[in-house]
Design an enzyme around this catalytic site. Structure first.
Site, PDB file in Angstrom:
ATOM      1  CD  GLU A  48      47.048  40.656  49.040  1.00  0.00           C
ATOM      2  OE1 GLU A  48      47.922  40.704  48.234  1.00  0.00           O
ATOM      3  OE2 GLU A  48      48.251  40.290  50.575  1.00  0.00           O
ATOM      4  CG  ASP A  49      48.799  39.755  44.756  1.00  0.00           C
ATOM      5  OD1 ASP A  49      48.137  39.748  45.800  1.00  0.00           O
ATOM      6  OD2 ASP A  49      49.880  39.400  44.510  1.00  0.00           O
ATOM      7  CG  ASP A  85      48.675  30.284  47.447  1.00  0.00           C
ATOM      8  OD1 ASP A  85      48.393  29.311  47.935  1.00  0.00           O
ATOM      9  OD2 ASP A  85      50.460  30.211  48.577  1.00  0.00           O
ATOM     10  CG  PHE A 119      53.158  29.950  41.172  1.00  0.00           C
ATOM     11  CD1 PHE A 119      53.021  30.792  42.565  1.00  0.00           C
ATOM     12  CD2 PHE A 119      53.714  30.861  40.501  1.00  0.00           C
ATOM     13  CE1 PHE A 119      54.399  31.629  43.502  1.00  0.00           C
ATOM     14  CE2 PHE A 119      54.572  32.020  40.281  1.00  0.00           C
ATOM     15  CZ  PHE A 119      54.513  32.162  41.910  1.00  0.00           C
ATOM     16  NE  ARG A 162      56.648  42.778  41.459  1.00  0.00           N
ATOM     17  CZ  ARG A 162      56.155  41.689  42.843  1.00  0.00           C
ATOM     18  NH1 ARG A 162      54.825  41.316  42.915  1.00  0.00           N
ATOM     19  NH2 ARG A 162      56.740  41.089  43.792  1.00  0.00           N
TER      20      ARG A 162
HETATM   21  P1  IMP Z   1      49.441  33.281  51.421  1.00  0.00           P
HETATM   22  O1  IMP Z   1      49.769  31.683  51.126  1.00  0.00           O
HETATM   23  O2  IMP Z   1      48.130  33.598  51.668  1.00  0.00           O
HETATM   24  O3  IMP Z   1      50.236  34.021  52.733  1.00  0.00           O
HETATM   25  O4  IMP Z   1      50.291  34.449  50.534  1.00  0.00           O
HETATM   26  C1  IMP Z   1      51.766  35.937  50.495  1.00  0.00           C
HETATM   27  C2  IMP Z   1      51.525  36.321  49.252  1.00  0.00           C
HETATM   28  O5  IMP Z   1      52.321  34.512  48.781  1.00  0.00           O
HETATM   29  C3  IMP Z   1      50.705  36.640  48.390  1.00  0.00           C
HETATM   30  O6  IMP Z   1      50.472  38.147  48.777  1.00  0.00           O
HETATM   31  C4  IMP Z   1      51.372  36.420  47.323  1.00  0.00           C
HETATM   32  O7  IMP Z   1      51.824  37.752  46.830  1.00  0.00           O
HETATM   33  C5  IMP Z   1      52.246  35.230  47.069  1.00  0.00           C
HETATM   34  N1  IMP Z   1      51.073  34.609  46.168  1.00  0.00           N
HETATM   35  C6  IMP Z   1      50.448  33.247  46.908  1.00  0.00           C
HETATM   36  N2  IMP Z   1      50.283  32.903  45.712  1.00  0.00           N
HETATM   37  C7  IMP Z   1      50.807  33.224  44.760  1.00  0.00           C
HETATM   38  C8  IMP Z   1      50.778  32.274  43.165  1.00  0.00           C
HETATM   39  O8  IMP Z   1      50.177  31.849  42.990  1.00  0.00           O
HETATM   40  N3  IMP Z   1      51.923  33.850  42.169  1.00  0.00           N
HETATM   41  C9  IMP Z   1      52.055  34.753  42.430  1.00  0.00           C
HETATM   42  N4  IMP Z   1      52.428  35.117  44.195  1.00  0.00           N
HETATM   43  C10 IMP Z   1      51.511  34.128  45.187  1.00  0.00           C
HETATM   44 MG    MG Z   2      51.463  39.710  47.709  1.00  0.00          MG
END
Ligand code: IMP
Ligand code: MG
Length: 182
Positions: free
Chosen positions: A106-107, A110, A159, A172
């Site tokens: 994963e990148d 969050d 962010f 990206r």
């Molecule tokens: P989750 O909140 O862990 O479910 O994150 C879901 C998705 O939100 C991640 O896979 C990213 O694609 C996107 N995301 C979360 N935080 C960031 C950020 O700081 N920048 C860009 N994308 C984010």
């Molecule tokens: Mg993602």
């Protein structure tokens, strides 16, 4: 020669330099070494979660020195009948992962909500082990069930864009990571 990094604008927001290319690449080398050591003798399969992790996955793969496979899946989100009802579906898994050692790439993790879904979906195919490797992790935002096992950088709850991560699909392509300027 290293570029001089400055403030950038994407859509309506400004971002400041946060983690530069050499730091990212050094960290990816470290993670690559760790994974190559940990998974020696395993049937190793990486599952990269599109779109965000494509750059991380590409650079990390070059640092893996043991035999492995990689496959890509995508989380498709669409709105249900009410606006609060979001349905996520994982598409694209075309590799047999049963009885294999699987590492999710994963990148960023969050809130961890996405990872909850990805993890339980992949786990339903009975891999022999299932671990998570994320370039970035925001522990303050995390409320999921599965913390990443391998983390590049633990970052504050702000962010970020670049190196695969987007702000409304832009940013990206940046080879460094930038943080929202407040
Ligand atoms: P989750 O909140 O862990 O479910 O994150 C879901 C998705 O939100 C991640 O896979 C990213 O694609 C996107 N995301 C979360 N935080 C960031 C950020 O700081 N920048 C860009 N994308 C984010
Ligand atoms: Mg993602």
């Amino acid at each position: 020669m290293q570029k001089h990094l400055t403030l950038i604008q994407i859509h309506d927001k400004n971002f400041i330099p946060f983690i530069d290319k050499p730091q990212i690449q050094n960290k990816i080398c470290e993670i690559g070494r760790e994974l190559s050591n940990n998974y020696q003798g395993h049937e190793l399969v990486f599952i990269s979660i599109l779109n965000g992790s494509f750059m991380f996955a590409s650079d990390l793969m070059k640092q893996i020195t043991i035999p492995c496979e990689i496959s890509f899946v995508k989380v498709k989100s669409y709105q249900g009948t009410s606006s609060t009802e979001r349905v996520d579906e994982l598409i694209g898994l075309n590799t047999n992962i049963e009885k294999k050692s699987v590492v999710i790439l994963e990148d960023i993790v969050d809130t961890g909500i996405t990872m909850n879904k990805v993890y339980s979906y992949l786990n339903s195919f009975n891999p022999s082990s299932l671990k998570i490797c994320s370039l970035l992790f925001k522990p303050e935002a995390f409320k999921g069930k599965h913390k990443p096992d391998f983390v590049g950088f633990t970052i504050p709850n702000k962010f970020v864009v670049g190196f695969g991560l987007d702000y409304n699909e832009k940013g990206r392509n940046l080879e460094d990571i930038y943080q929202l300027k407040e």
